[in-house]
Design a protein around this motif. Sequence first.
Motif, PDB file in Angstrom:
ATOM      1  N   LEU A 168       0.686  -1.225   0.175  1.00  0.00           N
ATOM      2  CA  LEU A 168      -0.236   0.038  -0.001  1.00  0.00           C
ATOM      3  C   LEU A 168       0.955   1.242   0.152  1.00  0.00           C
ATOM      4  O   LEU A 168       0.571   2.233  -0.739  1.00  0.00           O
ATOM      5  CB  LEU A 168      -0.912  -0.085   1.216  1.00  0.00           C
ATOM      6  N   ALA A 169       1.912   1.267   0.924  1.00  0.00           N
ATOM      7  CA  ALA A 169       2.744   2.445   0.885  1.00  0.00           C
ATOM      8  C   ALA A 169       3.605   2.548  -0.587  1.00  0.00           C
ATOM      9  O   ALA A 169       3.817   3.709  -0.886  1.00  0.00           O
ATOM     10  CB  ALA A 169       3.696   2.441   1.972  1.00  0.00           C
ATOM     11  N   GLY A 170       3.779   1.548  -1.018  1.00  0.00           N
ATOM     12  CA  GLY A 170       4.546   1.523  -2.302  1.00  0.00           C
ATOM     13  C   GLY A 170       3.720   2.213  -3.724  1.00  0.00           C
ATOM     14  O   GLY A 170       4.075   2.807  -4.356  1.00  0.00           O
ATOM     15  N   ALA A 171       2.523   1.738  -3.300  1.00  0.00           N
ATOM     16  CA  ALA A 171       1.525   2.178  -4.359  1.00  0.00           C
ATOM     17  C   ALA A 171       1.545   3.697  -4.421  1.00  0.00           C
ATOM     18  O   ALA A 171       0.747   4.460  -5.245  1.00  0.00           O
ATOM     19  CB  ALA A 171       0.011   1.402  -4.470  1.00  0.00           C
ATOM     20  N   LEU A 172       1.464   4.219  -3.090  1.00  0.00           N
ATOM     21  CA  LEU A 172       1.237   5.638  -2.958  1.00  0.00           C
ATOM     22  C   LEU A 172       2.228   6.532  -3.433  1.00  0.00           C
ATOM     23  O   LEU A 172       2.115   7.729  -3.753  1.00  0.00           O
ATOM     24  CB  LEU A 172       1.086   6.124  -1.430  1.00  0.00           C
ATOM     25  N   VAL A 173       3.423   5.838  -3.575  1.00  0.00           N
ATOM     26  CA  VAL A 173       4.630   6.758  -4.046  1.00  0.00           C
ATOM     27  C   VAL A 173       4.254   7.100  -5.639  1.00  0.00           C
ATOM     28  O   VAL A 173       4.427   8.364  -5.950  1.00  0.00           O
ATOM     29  CB  VAL A 173       5.930   5.753  -4.119  1.00  0.00           C
ATOM     30  N   PRO A 174       4.075   6.326  -6.557  1.00  0.00           N
ATOM     31  CA  PRO A 174       3.705   6.824  -7.786  1.00  0.00           C
ATOM     32  C   PRO A 174       2.392   7.722  -7.868  1.00  0.00           C
ATOM     33  O   PRO A 174       2.396   8.562  -8.884  1.00  0.00           O
ATOM     34  CB  PRO A 174       3.745   5.559  -8.706  1.00  0.00           C
ATOM     35  N   LEU A 175       1.398   7.313  -7.229  1.00  0.00           N
ATOM     36  CA  LEU A 175       0.198   7.945  -7.088  1.00  0.00           C
ATOM     37  C   LEU A 175       0.495   9.553  -6.510  1.00  0.00           C
ATOM     38  O   LEU A 175      -0.328  10.287  -7.101  1.00  0.00           O
ATOM     39  CB  LEU A 175      -0.864   7.361  -6.305  1.00  0.00           C
ATOM     40  N   SER A 176       1.262   9.759  -5.652  1.00  0.00           N
ATOM     41  CA  SER A 176       1.519  11.000  -5.183  1.00  0.00           C
ATOM     42  C   SER A 176       2.076  11.930  -6.176  1.00  0.00           C
ATOM     43  O   SER A 176       1.913  12.899  -5.962  1.00  0.00           O
ATOM     44  CB  SER A 176       2.303  10.918  -4.163  1.00  0.00           C
ATOM     45  N   ARG A 177       2.633  11.610  -7.266  1.00  0.00           N
ATOM     46  CA  ARG A 177       3.258  12.244  -8.303  1.00  0.00           C
ATOM     47  C   ARG A 177       2.011  13.048  -8.765  1.00  0.00           C
ATOM     48  O   ARG A 177       2.379  14.166  -9.406  1.00  0.00           O
ATOM     49  CB  ARG A 177       3.774  11.509  -9.220  1.00  0.00           C
ATOM     50  N   ARG A 178       1.058  12.693  -8.685  1.00  0.00           N
ATOM     51  CA  ARG A 178      -0.216  13.204  -9.402  1.00  0.00           C
ATOM     52  C   ARG A 178      -1.179  14.088  -8.655  1.00  0.00           C
ATOM     53  O   ARG A 178      -1.990  14.731  -8.897  1.00  0.00           O
ATOM     54  CB  ARG A 178      -1.346  12.221 -10.155  1.00  0.00           C
ATOM     55  N   ALA A 179      -0.635  14.242  -7.311  1.00  0.00           N
ATOM     56  CA  ALA A 179      -1.366  15.180  -6.361  1.00  0.00           C
ATOM     57  C   ALA A 179      -1.460  16.600  -6.850  1.00  0.00           C
ATOM     58  O   ALA A 179      -2.650  17.130  -6.339  1.00  0.00           O
ATOM     59  CB  ALA A 179      -0.272  15.161  -5.147  1.00  0.00           C
ATOM     60  N   GLY A 180      -0.478  17.113  -7.551  1.00  0.00           N
ATOM     61  CA  GLY A 180      -0.582  18.608  -7.949  1.00  0.00           C
ATOM     62  C   GLY A 180      -0.777  18.685  -9.364  1.00  0.00           C
ATOM     63  O   GLY A 180      -1.273  19.981  -9.563  1.00  0.00           O
ATOM     64  N   ARG A 181      -1.111  17.673 -10.067  1.00  0.00           N
ATOM     65  CA  ARG A 181      -1.647  17.951 -11.341  1.00  0.00           C
ATOM     66  C   ARG A 181      -2.985  18.182 -11.543  1.00  0.00           C
ATOM     67  O   ARG A 181      -3.807  18.088 -10.623  1.00  0.00           O
ATOM     68  CB  ARG A 181      -1.219  16.540 -12.171  1.00  0.00           C
ATOM     69  N   GLY A 182      -3.266  18.934 -12.664  1.00  0.00           N
ATOM     70  CA  GLY A 182      -4.693  19.552 -12.870  1.00  0.00           C
ATOM     71  C   GLY A 182      -5.035  20.674 -12.191  1.00  0.00           C
ATOM     72  O   GLY A 182      -6.170  21.216 -12.708  1.00  0.00           O
ATOM     73  N   GLU A 183      -3.971  21.378 -11.641  1.00  0.00           N
ATOM     74  CA  GLU A 183      -4.069  22.733 -11.234  1.00  0.00           C
ATOM     75  C   GLU A 183      -3.978  23.853 -12.200  1.00  0.00           C
ATOM     76  O   GLU A 183      -3.275  23.627 -13.324  1.00  0.00           O
ATOM     77  CB  GLU A 183      -3.278  22.720 -10.213  1.00  0.00           C
ATOM     78  N   ARG A 184      -4.130  25.089 -11.829  1.00  0.00           N
ATOM     79  CA  ARG A 184      -3.760  25.938 -13.027  1.00  0.00           C
ATOM     80  C   ARG A 184      -2.338  26.086 -13.064  1.00  0.00           C
ATOM     81  O   ARG A 184      -1.515  25.867 -12.179  1.00  0.00           O
ATOM     82  CB  ARG A 184      -4.495  27.431 -12.389  1.00  0.00           C
ATOM     83  N   PRO A 185      -1.723  26.362 -14.294  1.00  0.00           N
ATOM     84  CA  PRO A 185      -0.409  26.450 -14.470  1.00  0.00           C
ATOM     85  C   PRO A 185       0.276  27.368 -13.460  1.00  0.00           C
ATOM     86  O   PRO A 185       1.671  27.185 -13.274  1.00  0.00           O
ATOM     87  CB  PRO A 185       0.024  26.827 -15.886  1.00  0.00           C
TER      88      PRO A 185
END
Length: 112
Positions: free
Chosen positions: A58-75
């Motif tokens: 579960l912790a390992g799955a969060l590492v690549p998913l966390s890269r997307r945390a800030g995507r989709g916001e205003r530039p």
Amino acid sequence: MSALSRPIGLLWLVGGFLVWSSAFLVLYGLHAIGCTYAWDASTLRIALLGAWVGHVVLAGALVPLSRRAGRGERPDDRGAGFVARASLVLSAAALAATIWIGLPVLAYPLCR
């Protein structure tokens, strides 16, 4: 709306360490219960290993998913980039911490 002002951004920041704290509680709780009720050593070790591996996955799955945390916001939102980078670093640190706290399951005798 800034990424830091959204609750989901904060959840990405602490998500890895929520998994780590769950692993800590489950491993030590299982160990205490198993030793108190005199579980067979192999049964206790299998239960501990299963809980540990589940948390590491579960912790390992969060590492690549966390890269997307800030995507989709205003530039022009610099907070989103900070949340993405900080989430990635904190998730990786939590993965390392989760691996570290489970190593005694492999190395040490269980109940003394």
